[in-house]
Design a protein around this motif. Structure first.
Motif: not given
Length: 442
Positions: A182-195
């Motif tokens: 996942i490239i990019g650790a804004g809200a979308t990237g962080v939330e996607l990683s946990a999901e």
């Protein structure tokens, strides 16, 4: 009334969170009684709240149960819906050009056409910015639309099934392995990683693969900056990083991506990160069409607006949400591209447009930062409350943060359907969850 003897015609282009909330309220107030004609233009026939797309990508949300048909909303709330993509504006004739609509087979359903307006509101949001990185647009999946999110989900399931049958990557320990970058650790990237970590567990529990959900399904979050969640406070970023590590999610900061290939992500430091699937969540930019409209735009391509949200070049054209550069004097910058800003601006414009039709002066918009929340799915949530909400700043996490994060979506549903409709929607989805798996499996 306009000079042509018809009701004042308000066209809102973009049916995202802010645009749909605005036309719903204007339709109920002005469209129902004939005080104005309210028209929504969007290239898609359906609406989904964009902050939910990472859940669609992870399979933890079925988009078909959360999408709203624009035609139905228009019927219920007294506005008109025109499907098509904005291609141009003729400010002299006061018309917008809308592209033709075609079906899945390429057959034309609606022709290209011009629509006249008295007041035009642009709310077309933003798109993914690949920053010219070689291979990014071709080999990474963005999460701008439901179709993109669904494509990623299907590819994830396929990668897991292939891996368990010896058709995928083999790790250093000799075990089959699936890597997601996942490239990019804004809200979308962080939330996607946990999901995605939750999805790996569920797919294993249902027998779609026999991989170890943590050891064999590896998730890498790559951020060019010194820390994750750069738009949030350092404390929120630090606590979120700890939670991601507990979920066995690899967090790489200060790693600028220089190339994306079919099976790897390469960084400026020389790292090669294996990737069966790559998601690009590293930035946003304004849609290219905005720079062709003859209106002043910012460095990011957003329409530059006054505090009244009117374009600097034309008082009959308003813009708000992610596609607008709105002044934020308190921070000596622009209002950030967040869902809460679009919601506040939609509420402001509802009152401002009514005042305009009544011949009253327009007020100025003032953004109130209520804080930010980041969801880590079933595991946790973190964030901060601030500003006028509590009179200061307060860090929150766990159950309280999860409840408040969920309430943001419920507030959006209430803006579209009212309190009773929101309550019925909540109960309906709760009942459905009792007879459905936690992740979409097909």
């Amino acid at each position: 009334m306009s000079t042509e003897g018809r009701a004042h015609r308000i066209i809102v282009v973009g049916g995202g969170a802010g645009g749909l909330e605005l036309v719903t309220r204007l339709g109920d107030k002005l469209g129902k009684g004939g005080a104005a004609q309210v028209v929504l233009v969007d290239r898609s026939p359906t609406h989904i709240w964009k902050p939910l797309l990472h859940e669609v990508a992870a399979g933890s949300m079925d988009p078909h149960t959360h999408q709203l048909e624009y035609v139905a909303q228009a019927r219920w709330h007294h506005f008109e819906f025109q499907q098509g993509e904005l291609t141009g504006i003729d400010r002299g004739r006061k018309t917008i050009s809308v592209a033709a609509c075609v079906d899945l087979d390429g057959t034309e359903l609606l022709p290209a056409r011009d629509l006249s307006y008295d007041t035009l509101v642009l709310a077309i949001g933003c798109v993914t910015h690949f920053f010219g990185v070689p291979g990014a647009a071709e080999n990474a999946i963005a999460l701008d639309t439901v179709d993109q999110a669904e494509r990623f989900r299907r590819k994830l399931i396929s990668a897991c099934v292939r891996a368990q049958n010896g058709r995928g990557r083999i790790g250093e320990d000799g075990r089959p392995r699936v890597d997601v970058a996942i490239i990019g650790a804004g809200a979308t990237g962080v939330e996607l990683s946990a999901e995605l970590r939750n999805t790996a567990h569920v797919l294993s529990a249902y027998g779609l693969h026999q991989l170890d959900p943590r050891r064999d399904v590896r998730i890498h979050v790559v951020e060019a900056g010194p820390r994750i969640l750069p738009a949030l406070s350092e404390r929120v970023a630090t606590e979120t990083t700890k939670l991601l590590h507990k979920l066995d999610i690899e967090v790489l900061t200060a790693e600028r991506v220089t190339e994306v290939t079919e099976d790897a992500v390469l960084t400026a430091s020389g790292k090669r990160i294996d990737a069966d699937l790559t998601v690009w969540a590293a930035g946003i930019t304004a849609p290219a069409v905005l720079s062709t409209l003859g209106l002043p735009v910012s460095r990011m391509g957003q329409i530059i607006v006054k505090p009244t949200l009117q374009s600097e070049a034309d008082p009959d054209i308003f813009a708000f949400g992610d596609c607008a550069s709105c002044p934020w004097p308190e921070k000596q910058g622009a209002v950030p591209p967040r869902a809460q800003a679009a919601h506040q601006q939609a509420t402001f414009l509802y009152g401002a447009l009514r005042a305009r039709l009544a011949g009253k002066p327009l007020p100025s918009f003032g953004f109130k930062d209520l804080g930010s929340l980041v969801s880590l799915g079933h595991f946790s949530a973190v964030g901060s409350l601030m500003g006028g909400l509590i009179g200061g700043s307060m860090f929150i996490e766990g159950l309280m943060a999860r409840v408040m994060y969920s309430s943001l979506y419920r507030m959006h549903v209430m803006a579209l359907h009212g309190a009773v409709g929101m309550g019925l929607d909540t109960v309906t989805h709760w009942l459905r969850s009792k007879t459905s798996p936690r992740v979409k499996l097909h």
